[in-house]
Design a protein around this motif. Structure first.
Motif, mmCIF file in Angstrom:
data_model
loop_
_atom_site.group_PDB
_atom_site.id
_atom_site.type_symbol
_atom_site.label_atom_id
_atom_site.label_comp_id
_atom_site.label_asym_id
_atom_site.label_seq_id
_atom_site.Cartn_x
_atom_site.Cartn_y
_atom_site.Cartn_z
ATOM 1 N N LEU A 1175 0.874 -1.172 0.183
ATOM 2 C CA LEU A 1175 0.161 0.009 -0.118
ATOM 3 C C LEU A 1175 0.978 1.248 0.009
ATOM 4 C CD1 LEU A 1175 -2.752 -0.860 2.574
ATOM 5 C CD2 LEU A 1175 -3.054 -0.954 0.017
ATOM 6 N N GLU A 1177 0.736 5.575 0.151
ATOM 7 C CA GLU A 1177 0.423 6.766 1.219
ATOM 8 C C GLU A 1177 -0.953 6.990 0.847
ATOM 9 O OE1 GLU A 1177 1.935 11.019 2.849
ATOM 10 O OE2 GLU A 1177 2.373 10.554 0.672
ATOM 11 N N GLY A 1179 -3.503 5.241 -0.375
ATOM 12 C CA GLY A 1179 -4.260 4.138 -0.135
ATOM 13 C C GLY A 1179 -4.041 3.506 -1.497
ATOM 14 N N GLU A 1265 -7.327 -1.942 4.533
ATOM 15 C CA GLU A 1265 -6.037 -1.376 4.694
ATOM 16 C C GLU A 1265 -5.938 -0.135 3.868
ATOM 17 O OE1 GLU A 1265 -2.936 -3.965 4.643
ATOM 18 O OE2 GLU A 1265 -3.417 -4.869 6.689
ATOM 19 N N GLN A 1269 -5.644 3.686 4.670
ATOM 20 C CA GLN A 1269 -4.607 4.456 4.437
ATOM 21 C C GLN A 1269 -5.028 5.800 3.659
ATOM 22 O OE1 GLN A 1269 -1.806 3.783 5.375
ATOM 23 N NE2 GLN A 1269 -0.621 5.331 4.726
ATOM 24 N N ARG A 1270 -6.205 5.635 2.602
ATOM 25 C CA ARG A 1270 -6.741 6.855 2.250
ATOM 26 C C ARG A 1270 -7.217 7.874 2.981
ATOM 27 N NH1 ARG A 1270 -8.185 7.590 -2.991
ATOM 28 N NH2 ARG A 1270 -7.854 5.339 -3.619
ATOM 29 N N GLU A 1272 -6.410 8.348 6.260
ATOM 30 C CA GLU A 1272 -5.299 8.805 7.043
ATOM 31 C C GLU A 1272 -4.538 9.877 6.147
ATOM 32 O OE1 GLU A 1272 -3.344 8.262 10.073
ATOM 33 O OE2 GLU A 1272 -5.447 8.076 10.468
ATOM 34 N N TRP A 1273 -4.666 9.523 4.693
ATOM 35 C CA TRP A 1273 -4.072 10.633 3.901
ATOM 36 C C TRP A 1273 -4.658 11.752 3.889
ATOM 37 C CZ3 TRP A 1273 -5.360 13.204 -0.742
ATOM 38 C CH2 TRP A 1273 -4.415 13.766 -1.268
#
Length: 1606
Positions: A1175, A1177, A1179, A1265, A1269-1270, A1272-1273
């Motif tokens: 993965l 950054e 996503g 995940e 991650q998306r 979080e970005w």
């Protein structure tokens, strides 16, 4: 003090040479300097001029030899009423018998004339009048005396320490010749007086060196005596600088007063008396006994003793000074310190002895006793022979010499061994070096038989000349290895070096050439340095320097040479010629007699000047006769001094003309003249004036106008080139100038020596694979030829390199260091002093390769089998095959009847290729000898020496014969492979196996050991486990059923080592899958071949292998590798030093190679990593793999669920051919992306693919995940937390809540919450460090809760929570308690009025921190007497009314919930006693404070009352016991009366009543209470006023009065 000259500093020469004008000037300067130092000039020099006339006219007798010397050296001594000489002569007045004391005293006196003169002038008044006579001497006498004192001073200092080096501040002042008369010289008229003094000089030299401390004192004594004796016996010569032109002298008179005349007369009488006393003293001296050479009264006697006995050699020696005696053994000084207990040397009263303890055979030698002093050296010899008892040693050993006995002693090894076998091992080869480097040549010498006490004589030669050790060359012999070291190599060291080992009358030698290349020039293009600088024809002030021109001119012609000189002992070099000279000889003039010089030469061209040559050997400027006398009879050979003394000359005689004047050398720069001294010259030294004139005229001009020369050689410069000149020479001495010699023939100025002509017929011939022999014809009509330079060049390169840097004599030279296989051309040029010839014509090109020669003889010939009429011989291959393969062998045999050999017969007409041969048609029981010769293309070599005799008879033994033809191959540092051939004679049964034996070369036969425990069937064996660098021998034994047979001959010694450049066989599989064995050799000669074998047998069937060789590489390729190909494959290279290697192909290796071959036939793209997903950054999903390598043409297909996908919005593909990285990025993973992903690779013929399956849970997990991650970005696009909220306990036990944030800007706010309620923070955070904190001080249970922090600005917000409840809160409290416990200080003691308190401070206290106390490791039970508590930050334990039972160790335990922390205190001994004493003191103080008298209150501070009123005051008091009460008024006791009533009731209440106050009652009142514990007072003021109205009784104010306690 004048500085010593340079030669005295280094070579210790003592100059007593003449003085010329320059020295006269120096003398004048010295006198001026001495005037400032010496009392002689300050007190009496003015008186000298007044008596100069008297000295010239009337004191020829009075001022004779004695008077002049007496004045010069004895003026101070007369102040002590003696006729002795200076301070030294005073010793005679004290009647000392020791001449050493007298001479030493004299030497001390002669060190400083100023001291003596000062002593003279400061004597008593009576002696001053007597010694004043000496002040009337002439000023010239003063100069002579000062000069002699100067010379004597330098002489004294020189003997004092021959190694002292003092900086020379001026020219060395030598005394004038004794009784030298005035000389009249003139260029035109010989009777015209000029101001010039010609000294008279004759010399005597003594060679002295290495004086010990005691010997130094003796020499000083004797030298002082000689100087004093000469002065008092013969006097110092006086020469006036101007005299009359006629033989009669013109008297000069002075007008004198009567007083002056009487005084001078009295002084003459006093001086005459003193001289008479001196003569009387001189008659008492016996000079012959004071100074004489050593003499042996009793010489040492030779001895013959048995071993273990002691022997003592005695001798008695006389001489003065007392000789020093040294003992030598075989000319080597005996040092008692290096042999402690072996030698004892005694010297007493001229008797000397050498005692040798416990003699052994090595003490057999020649012993020498050498006695020496300043007069010379004398030696006496004695021999010592040490015998052994019969049975311990063979008497013939005495004929073999001893370890310490030189071969010249007359003992030789003959009789013990008729001939020694001397072998050279580990020899030095042709060596190349560079100027300035250290080079070492070495050779190990093996001598057989080895006689323990007979050592060889080791000699080294360079170009046939014996080399002696020097600072440039050191030699060493370790007993086994001879080494020669060139400490600083120069081109002079180039040449053929020969090591010669001499054993008696027999010797062997080995030679090798050493080449020394030029050092790098300091300036690019500058020539190389000249070489072989030598000093020729050295004389008193003249020497000719010669050198050899360098081979390298730097690319431009050499313009000439500069010659430099340096006085020995100094480092100052001066250039001798202003312009370069091209002739390789040059005369250097202007040298100072007696001094030593070294010289060097530098070459110059247009690019610059070369580095200097090696310096010449030192040369002394001496007359050749003096030098010859010095060589033939050195008077004291242990020193390095040349002492030039003066002898008394005869009356002056005008010398005659020189003879045999001729020109010995003429160049365009100078002409060198040579002549013989005149026969008529008296006993004086003579000097010479040289005159020249142009040929055809008589206009003679003096060449050396100012200074005459002393040598019978002279170089005339400044001549016009091409003109003719004639020369003549005149002699001169103190008597005048003699007649001229006969003039020379006309000499044309120009070079008489021509440059040699070009050498011819340059013929190169092959020698070795790195050298070529070059021959040529010599230069025609070459004069004074120095040698030839040879240059080599690779054909066509145009670059020439010198083959030799030292001219080679002869017309043949071996050029080494050439490249094998290259074609070279050569050229030669000749060189002499005039220069270098032109280059010869270039030779024909020749390829560098070894020349072919016949092989050396085979060796180790042995019988392998014998039957009734034939015998089988075996032998070893020659060590030298002659550069070509051996084509066969020839065997000869001969009968031996009764020990007499017959004629040789040929056993074979055609050569045999094997190293074994059966000789037929022999006679049974006949004895035979054999010899074998090897042949190659060059012919048949020398036959081997005849073997020992063998009998032809039937062998009937059951065991097999010896194997033969042993060969060591594949030699490495720890292993080798041994090959052999089976025995020819197998015995009664077939051979079943072999045993291989090994031992170290130096080991005895008892050390043979078998390598294999069980017999092996193969005829080869790899021997492992060898020690690196060790030499081994091997042999093989065959075995059958009957047993083990005779061992074979041993191999030659083999050293276990991996030689530099050794390469191993390698296996290779090419791209087509072909398996091959490859071997490379870089040591091949043109005739070398690769020989392949399997299991060490020649490969005859080539159906399974294909061989190919190119250059130094060979390859054996398998056609179809299978089980039939299993085995050991080896490859050897012929005509090399055993280059070979092998490779084993076993079943496992075969499988590996076949698999590798299949991979190469059907190649795949190798992958470093398989397909994987990760993965990113945002996503995104990245699919990637990496190949080992990809070419630029590699292609990749991306497949999803069997469908190819292409680059677009969703997929981004990338291939990096350099790194092999292949990747595909999926922008967003969705539900329909579940499936199989495949990357398909193709790179030429190679293909590969890798797949990744993403289905089911694996896909869901990846998708979740990616979504996280998306998110979080997106969160991180605004202010966000990098590290979420956490806590930390500080060192101050506070709690710090903190978090780390990022992407913050000025407008970003942070808000803290607890349990949903905002926490107000006093100040805003600046976010500089990216950390946000909230400090909670004195954290407790009330601070438990849920904490939250929020970041927000216009871009968004982020939050973080922290729960501090239940377990999380407990963990935090534990950490806080831990910090508090850690902060606790050590326990301390505090005494109180109640008892003793133990306490410790913490940062702050929490109830959660559990505190317990232990006394002597038992928990304390708390009572009213012992209790604990916390006051603020203090944790304490109170012990009331302590008792001795309270002593002991106390421990405070702090439990933080997890860990117990302790603080300890020992309350015993002095600590307890001191605490108890303090407790008692405080307790008593508390009791006193509690029971003391005190006023409890009731009195006002001020009472204002109207006159006539009544005043009533009452106060309470307390005290135990009941205090006494006293009232005061104005600090005086107040007594009770009717007006003032004082009451004290029950000890508690005191009252004060005053009726009808009036103004007189105003004042300061007080009450004082007192008991045994203390006193206290209380003051108040009463003010009575008269009212204007009615009178009323005033009431006091209810305020507290002042109290004072005492």
């Amino acid at each position: 003090m004048m500085a010593l000259p340079f030669y005295q500093k280094h070579h210790q020469h003592y100059d007593r040479a003449y003085r010329h004008k320059e020295l006269q000037s120096t003398l004048s300067q010295y006198q001026k300097e001495e005037k400032r130092k010496s009392a002689v000039y300050s007190h009496g020099s003015t008186a000298y001029t007044r008596g100069s006339a008297a000295y010239r006219h009337g004191s020829a007798a009075a001022y004779s030899h004695e008077s002049a010397a007496a004045y010069s050296h004895g003026s101070a001594a007369y102040g002590h009423e003696s006729a002795a000489y200076s301070h030294g002569s005073a010793a005679y007045d004290h009647e000392s018998a020791a001449h050493s004391r007298r001479s030493a005293a004299y030497s001390l006196g002669s060190e400083s004339l100023s001291k003596m003169s000062s002593a003279y002038d400061h004597e008593s008044a009576a002696q001053s009048r007597r010694s004043a006579a000496y002040s009337l001497g002439s000023e010239s006498l003063s100069k002579r005396s000062a000069a002699y004192s100067l010379g004597s001073e330098a002489y004294s200092h020189g003997l004092k320490d021959s190694n002292i080096m003092i900086e020379d501040r001026s020219y060395k002042l030598s005394p004038k010749a004794k009784r030298a008369k005035q000389s009249l010289f003139s260029e035109e008229k010989e009777n015209k007086a000029i101001d010039y003094v010609v000294p008279v000089f004759t010399g005597r030299q003594m060679y002295v060196s290495g004086i010990t401390d005691t010997e130094e004192e003796r020499i000083k004594e004797s030298a002082a005596y000689i100087a004093r004796r000469n002065l008092f016996a013969t006097g110092e010569g006086i020469s006036a600088t101007r005299v009359a032109t006629s033989s009669s002298t013109e008297e000069q008179h002075e007008k004198k007063s009567r007083k002056v005349a009487i005084r001078e007369s009295a002084e003459r009488l006093a001086l005459k008396k003193t001289l008479e006393e001196t003569e009387e003293f001189h008659r008492k001296l016996n000079e012959d006994k004071l100074l004489h050479a050593p003499e042996f009264v009793i010489k040492p006697r030779s001895h013959t003793v048995w071993e273990k006995q002691n022997v003592k050699l005695h001798c008695t020696v006389t001489g003065w000074p007392e000789p020093r005696l040294t003992w030598y053994k075989n000319n080597v000084p005996i040092n008692v310190h290096t042999h402690p207990g072996k030698y004892f040397i005694e010297s007493r009263y001229g008797m000397h002895s050498l005692e040798i303890n416990k003699c052994d055979f090595e003490d057999t030698a020649q012993y020498r006793a050498s006695a020496m002093n300043v007069k010379g050296e004398l030696s006496a010899y004695a021999s010592l022979v040490v015998k052994r008892y019969k049975g311990e040693f063979d008497a013939s050993y005495f004929h073999a010499g001893t370890v310490t006995m030189p071969l010249s002693f007359g003992v030789t090894p003959h009789g013990y061994a008729s001939k020694f076998e001397i072998h050279f091992v580990d020899k030095f080869e042709v060596t190349f070096g560079r100027e300035g480097e250290t080079m070492s040549l070495g050779c190990t010498v093996i001598i057989h038989p080895d006689i323990k006490r007979f050592h060889p004589e080791i000699q080294w030669y360079r170009n046939g000349v014996l080399i002696t050790p020097s600072k440039w060359v050191q030699m060493h012999w370790s007993g086994e290895r001879a080494t020669l070291t060139l400490a600083h190599a120069n081109k002079e060291d180039e040449g053929l070096y020969t090591l010669r080992v001499v054993m008696g009358d027999y010797y062997e030698q080995y030679s090798g050439y050493v080449f020394v290349r030029d050092a790098d020039a300091e300036m690019p293009g500058a020539p190389a340095s000249p070489l072989d600088v030598e000093c020729l024809d050295a004389n008193k002030d003249y020497v000719i320097i010669s050198w050899k021109q360098p081979a390298v001119d730097g690319g431009s012609p050499v313009l000439g040479y500069f010659i430099d000189k340096c006085e020995v002992g100094t480092t100052h070099w001066s250039q001798c010629n202003e312009t370069p000279v091209k002739f390789a000889r040059f005369p250097v003039t202007g040298l100072i007699e007696g001094r030593s010089y070294i010289f060097r030469v530098r070459a110059v061209n247009k690019a610059g000047i070369s580095i200097p040559s090696r310096v010449s050997e030192p040369v002394a400027a001496l007359d050749p006769a003096d030098r010859a006398r010095l060589r033939s009879h050195p008077s004291a050979p242990w020193t390095g001094q040349i002492i030039v003394t003066e002898e008394e000359p005869a009356e002056g005689v005008v010398p005659g003309p020189p003879s045999d004047l001729h020109v010995i050398e003429a160049t365009k720069n100078y002409v060198v003249l040579s002549w013989k001294p005149p026969g008529e010259r008296g006993h004086e030294g003579v000097m010479y004036f040289v005159e020249k004139c142009t040929a055809g005229t008589e206009n003679w001009q003096r060449v050396n106008t100012e200074i005459p020369v002393k040598s019978p050689r002279f170089a005339v410069f400044d001549l016009a080139e091409g003109k003719s000149y004639r020369f003549r020479v005149r002699c001169c001495n103190s008597a005048g100038i003699g007649e001229p010699s006969e003039a020379t023939e006309a000499t044309v100025v120009g070079d008489k020596l021509d440059i040699p002509k070009v050498p011819g017929r340059i013929i190169p011939t092959r020698n070795t694979d790195t050298s070529v022999v070059v021959t040529w014809t010599e230069s025609k009509d070459a004069k004074e030829l120095v040698g030839y330079y040879v240059e080599a060049s690779i054909a066509g390169s145009g670059h020439w390199e010198p083959s030799n840097n030292n001219p080679v004599k002869g017309t043949r030279f071996i050029c080494h260091g050439l490249l094998t296989g290259e074609n070279y051309i050569f050229r030669v040029r000749a060189v002499n002093a005039a220069g270098l010839s032109e280059y010869s014509h270039e030779s024909e090109a020749i390829e560098v390769k070894a020349a072919i020669a016949a092989p050396s003889p085979p060796y180790d010939i042995t019988v392998l089998e014998s039957v009734r009429d034939s015998m089988v011989l075996g032998w070893k291959q020659p060590k030298i095959i002659g550069g070509a393969e051996i084509t066969g062998y020839y065997v000869n045999y001969r009968e031996v009847i009764d020990g007499v050999p017959g004629k040789w017969n040929e056993a074979n007409i055609k050569p045999v290729s094997e190293r074994a041969y059966r000789i037929h048609n022999l006679k049974e029981n006949m004895v035979y000898q054999f010899q074998v010769a090897a042949a190659n293309l060059a012919g048949v070599g020398t036959p081997s020496p005849p073997t020992r005799s063998f009998k032809c008879e039937e062998w009937t033994i059951a065991v097999p014969g010896p194997p033969h033809d042993l060969l060591c191959t594949e030699v490495r540092k720890d292993s080798l492979v041994l090959l052999w051939k089976p025995p020819v004679y197998i015995g009664r049964n077939p051979v079943t196996g072999y045993y291989v034996d090994v031992k170290e070369t130096e080991a005895t036969d008892e050390h043979w050991r078998s390598v294999n425990e069980k017999p092996i069937a193969n005829k080869f064996l790899k021997v492992s486990g060898l020690k690196e660098g060790v030499s081994y021998l091997f042999r093989v034994r065959a075995t059958n059923q009957a047993g083990v047979g005779k061992p074979s001959d041993t191999t030659d010694p083999v050293v276990a080592e991996t030689r530099p450049g050794t390469k191993e066989m390698e296996v290779d599989v090419d791209d087509n899958g072909v398996i091959s064995l490859n071997f490379e050799c870089d040591q091949m000669s043109p005739d070398s071949k690769f020989v392949w074998s399997k299991n060490y047998e020649p490969i005859e069937d080539e159906s399974r292998l294909a061989f190919d060789a190119k250059g130094g590489k060979s390859k054996a390729a398998f056609k179809d590798l299978g089980e039939d190909d299993l085995g050991i494959y080896s490859c050897a290279v012929t005509d090399t030093d055993g280059v070979s290697s092998s490779y084993t192909v076993d079943e496992e290796e075969m499988k590996r190679l076949l698999a590798l071959s299949h991979e190469h036939k059907f190649p795949t793209v190798p992958l470093k990593s398989e397909l994987a997903a990760e993965l990113l950054e945002k996503g995104q999903v990245r699919f990637w793999l990496q190949a080992e390598k990809l070419s630029g043409n590699a292609k990749v297909n991306f497949v999803f669920n069997d469908k190819e996908i292409v680059n677009g919005e969703k997929y981004k593909m990338k291939v990096d051919h350099n790194t092999g990285l292949i990747e595909m990025i999926m922008d967003k993973i969705e539900d329909n992306d579940e499936g199989t992903y495949t990357f398909q690779l193709q790179d030429g013929k190679a293909t590969n693919q890798s797949s990744l399956v993403l289905i089911g849970d694996v896909f869901k997990k990846l998708q979740n995940e990616a979504d996280f991650q998306r998110q979080e970005w997106f969160r991180k696009q605004g202010p966000h937390f990098v590290e979420y909220l956490g806590w930390e306990v500080t060192a101050d036990c506070n709690v710090l809540l903190k978090c780390k944030v990022a992407n913050i800007k000025k407008e970003t706010h942070i808000v803290w919450y607890k349990d949903g309620r905002e926490i107000m923070v006093d100040e805003e955070h600046d976010f500089k460090d990216g950390v946000c904190t909230l400090l909670i001080s004195e954290f407790s249970k009330k601070d438990a809760g849920n904490y939250e922090v929020i970041l927000k600005d216009d871009r968004g917000k982020d939050k973080s929570k922290l729960k501090l409840v239940e377990a999380a809160f407990a963990d935090l409290m534990n950490e806080v308690c831990k910090k508090i416990a850690v902060s606790a200080t050590e326990l301390k003691i505090q005494s109180t009025a109640e008892g003793i308190r133990l306490f410790s401070f913490v940062n702050y206290y929490l109830e959660d921190l559990m505190v317990s106390w232990l006394h002597n490791d038992a928990k304390i039970k708390y009572t009213d007497r012992v209790k604990t508590g916390v006051t603020g930050e203090q944790i304490w334990l109170q012990i009331n009314e302590p008792t001795p039972q309270d002593k002991g160790k106390y421990i405070m335990e702090l439990f933080d919930g997890k860990t117990t922390h302790t603080r300890k205190l020992d309350l015993s001994g002095q600590a307890f006693d001191e605490a108890c004493v303090e407790f008692q003191r405080l307790k008593q103080a508390a009791v006193a404070e509690r029971n003391r008298a005190r006023i409890l209150g009731g009195l006002p501070d001020v009472v204002t009352i109207q006159e006539g009123k009544a005043l009533n005051l009452t106060c309470n008091v307390w005290g135990d016991p009941v205090p006494e009460v006293t009232w005061l008024k104005n600090e005086k006791p107040l007594t009770a009366d009717a007006h003032c009533i004082l009451k004290y009731e029950s000890g508690k209440s005191a009252s004060f009543t005053m009726t009808g106050v009036n103004t007189i009652d105003s004042g300061r009142y007080g009450i004082l209470v007192k008991n045994k514990y203390g006193t206290e007072t209380s003051d108040f003021t009463v003010s009575v006023f008269i009212p204007e109205g009615e009178d009323e009784v005033s009431q006091p104010e209810p305020s507290k009065g002042d109290k004072k306690k005492v």
